[in-house]
Design a protein around this motif. Structure first.
Motif, mmCIF file in Angstrom:
data_model
loop_
_atom_site.group_PDB
_atom_site.id
_atom_site.type_symbol
_atom_site.label_atom_id
_atom_site.label_comp_id
_atom_site.label_asym_id
_atom_site.label_seq_id
_atom_site.Cartn_x
_atom_site.Cartn_y
_atom_site.Cartn_z
ATOM 1 N N UNK A 80 -3.421 -13.376 -1.918
ATOM 2 C CA UNK A 80 -2.944 -11.443 -2.087
ATOM 3 C C UNK A 80 -1.759 -11.699 -1.055
ATOM 4 N N UNK A 81 -1.818 -12.436 -0.525
ATOM 5 C CA UNK A 81 0.053 -12.771 0.486
ATOM 6 C C UNK A 81 0.963 -12.547 0.058
ATOM 7 N N UNK A 82 0.965 -13.242 -1.544
ATOM 8 C CA UNK A 82 1.950 -12.760 -2.633
ATOM 9 C C UNK A 82 1.669 -11.647 -3.310
ATOM 10 N N UNK A 83 0.711 -11.306 -3.625
ATOM 11 C CA UNK A 83 0.968 -9.765 -4.244
ATOM 12 C C UNK A 83 1.138 -8.370 -3.192
ATOM 13 N N UNK A 84 1.063 -9.156 -2.011
ATOM 14 C CA UNK A 84 1.034 -7.839 -0.647
ATOM 15 C C UNK A 84 0.152 -7.109 -0.333
ATOM 16 N N UNK A 85 -1.416 -8.138 -0.769
ATOM 17 C CA UNK A 85 -2.585 -6.997 -0.442
ATOM 18 C C UNK A 85 -2.670 -7.743 1.442
ATOM 19 N N UNK A 86 -2.195 -8.488 2.113
ATOM 20 C CA UNK A 86 -2.978 -8.665 3.111
ATOM 21 C C UNK A 86 -2.084 -7.750 4.657
ATOM 22 N N UNK A 87 -2.833 -7.835 5.992
ATOM 23 C CA UNK A 87 -2.056 -7.098 6.567
ATOM 24 C C UNK A 87 -1.254 -8.531 7.078
ATOM 25 N N UNK A 88 -0.634 -8.663 8.091
ATOM 26 C CA UNK A 88 0.729 -9.139 9.327
ATOM 27 C C UNK A 88 -1.157 -9.696 9.699
ATOM 28 N N UNK A 89 -2.036 -9.342 10.662
ATOM 29 C CA UNK A 89 -2.923 -10.087 10.720
ATOM 30 C C UNK A 89 -3.288 -11.157 10.173
ATOM 31 N N UNK A 90 -4.002 -10.914 9.519
ATOM 32 C CA UNK A 90 -4.844 -11.442 7.875
ATOM 33 C C UNK A 90 -3.488 -13.240 7.744
ATOM 34 N N UNK A 91 -1.950 -12.702 8.083
ATOM 35 C CA UNK A 91 -0.670 -13.474 8.175
ATOM 36 C C UNK A 91 -1.158 -14.419 8.770
ATOM 37 N N UNK A 92 -2.018 -14.441 10.130
ATOM 38 C CA UNK A 92 -1.931 -15.994 10.772
ATOM 39 C C UNK A 92 -2.979 -16.498 10.654
ATOM 40 N N UNK A 93 -3.952 -16.373 9.558
ATOM 41 C CA UNK A 93 -4.501 -17.442 9.434
ATOM 42 C C UNK A 93 -4.946 -18.566 8.377
ATOM 43 N N UNK A 94 -3.627 -17.891 7.908
ATOM 44 C CA UNK A 94 -2.985 -19.069 6.264
ATOM 45 C C UNK A 94 -2.874 -20.411 7.687
ATOM 46 N N UNK A 95 -3.248 -21.433 6.813
ATOM 47 C CA UNK A 95 -2.846 -23.284 7.541
ATOM 48 C C UNK A 95 -1.759 -23.468 7.109
ATOM 49 N N UNK A 96 -0.433 -23.349 8.185
ATOM 50 C CA UNK A 96 0.745 -24.086 8.235
ATOM 51 C C UNK A 96 1.197 -25.140 8.610
#
Length: 96
Positions: free
Chosen positions: A7-23
């Motif tokens: 969803x991130x790659x498709x542009x469907x996530x907000x900035x807040x949701x990006x923080x939940x990605x495991x890096x």
């Protein structure tokens, strides 16, 4: 988590949701992992955990050599000469 990256790659996530990605950040880049943690990102430090969405490493220094990558949907960011703002821009805005 894989759904998040798709969803991130498709542009469907907000900035807040990006923080939940495991890096996963390679051990020699602790300054990057420390700064991302301060900014609220989830940082994985155990290289035996193969369930991360993003890997940040220096490809020139064989940053992927010892990782057991089982997921083909992982975003790999080569640190190169990027600073923390550029890394965060890639994570947030999907600009590679």
């Amino acid at each position: 988590m894989i759904t998040y990256i798709k969803n991130l790659l498709k542009g469907k996530l907000s900035f807040k949701e990006v923080l939940y990605i495991k890096i996963y950040v390679t051990k020699n880049l602790s300054h990057i992992s420390d700064e991302l943690q301060k900014r609220g990102y989830i940082i994985v430090t155990d290289d035996s955990d193969t369930k991360y969405d993003v890997i940040i490493c220096k490809l020139k220094d064989d940053g992927l050599a010892n990782l057991n990558i089982k997921n083909k949907d992982i975003l790999i960011i080569d640190l190169g000469k990027k600073n923390i703002e550029e890394i965060e821009y890639i994570l947030r805005d999907r600009v590679f």
